[in-house]
Design a protein around this motif. Sequence first.
Motif, PDB file in Angstrom:
ATOM      1  N   GLU A   1       0.826  -1.211   0.000  1.00  0.00           N
ATOM      2  CA  GLU A   1       0.000   0.000   0.000  1.00  0.00           C
ATOM      3  C   GLU A   1       0.859   1.260   0.000  1.00  0.00           C
ATOM      4  N   ASN A   2       2.109   1.139  -0.332  1.00  0.00           N
ATOM      5  CA  ASN A   2       3.022   2.260  -0.430  1.00  0.00           C
ATOM      6  C   ASN A   2       4.041   1.871  -1.492  1.00  0.00           C
ATOM      7  N   TYR A   3       4.116   2.629  -2.573  1.00  0.00           N
ATOM      8  CA  TYR A   3       4.966   2.245  -3.693  1.00  0.00           C
ATOM      9  C   TYR A   3       6.435   2.226  -3.306  1.00  0.00           C
ATOM     10  N   TYR A   4       6.862   3.094  -2.399  1.00  0.00           N
ATOM     11  CA  TYR A   4       8.266   3.154  -2.011  1.00  0.00           C
ATOM     12  C   TYR A   4       8.656   1.920  -1.200  1.00  0.00           C
ATOM     13  N   VAL A   5       7.768   1.444  -0.358  1.00  0.00           N
ATOM     14  CA  VAL A   5       8.031   0.205   0.380  1.00  0.00           C
ATOM     15  C   VAL A   5       8.061  -0.971  -0.586  1.00  0.00           C
ATOM     16  N   GLN A   6       7.179  -0.952  -1.589  1.00  0.00           N
ATOM     17  CA  GLN A   6       7.174  -2.023  -2.585  1.00  0.00           C
ATOM     18  C   GLN A   6       8.498  -2.056  -3.343  1.00  0.00           C
TER      19      GLN A   6
ATOM     20  N   ASN B   1       1.903   8.204  -4.176  1.00  0.00           N
ATOM     21  CA  ASN B   1       2.589   6.922  -4.048  1.00  0.00           C
ATOM     22  C   ASN B   1       2.752   6.477  -2.599  1.00  0.00           C
ATOM     23  N   LEU B   2       2.598   7.388  -1.668  1.00  0.00           N
ATOM     24  CA  LEU B   2       2.598   6.983  -0.266  1.00  0.00           C
ATOM     25  C   LEU B   2       1.320   6.226   0.083  1.00  0.00           C
ATOM     26  N   LEU B   3       0.269   6.434  -0.708  1.00  0.00           N
ATOM     27  CA  LEU B   3      -1.032   5.844  -0.418  1.00  0.00           C
ATOM     28  C   LEU B   3      -1.442   4.748  -1.404  1.00  0.00           C
ATOM     29  N   SER B   4      -0.845   4.711  -2.573  1.00  0.00           N
ATOM     30  CA  SER B   4      -1.224   3.726  -3.587  1.00  0.00           C
ATOM     31  C   SER B   4      -0.027   3.444  -4.496  1.00  0.00           C
ATOM     32  N   HIS B   5      -0.270   2.710  -5.553  1.00  0.00           N
ATOM     33  CA  HIS B   5       0.785   2.338  -6.498  1.00  0.00           C
ATOM     34  C   HIS B   5       0.608   3.129  -7.787  1.00  0.00           C
TER      35      HIS B   5
END
Length: 114
Positions: free
Chosen positions: A29-34, A82-86
């Motif tokens: 749920e966070n593109y940067y973590v992905q 991108n903090l909230l979605s992809h």
Amino acid sequence: MLHQPLGDGPGTAGPASEYNGSHPARIAENYYVQIAQEPAGWAWALFLCIVVLVGLELYARVGSSPPGAHRLRQPHRLSFVNLLSHAWADDTLAYVWWGLAAIALAKPIKKRPL
């Protein structure tokens, strides 16, 4: 990121991880973590630097013109989304935004006389 700094492999995080049978689904749920969970690992910092540098360059080149100001706010807005979605995973959005940024930052080619 601490246990596997080089990532866990392609398709192991984000929406694509639901189709990976060898690992349980991990939707960040966070593109940067992905980005950090997949094979990029710590390269997420490089991605953030690229986004910031492109935003700064857009600001420096297009100045205070209304279209330029609108383009300037987009990398910051998309970075927040991108903090909230992809958002960067959406092909259309990524191709259009990075393509327009490339056009805005391209240097004009000077024609030489024949």
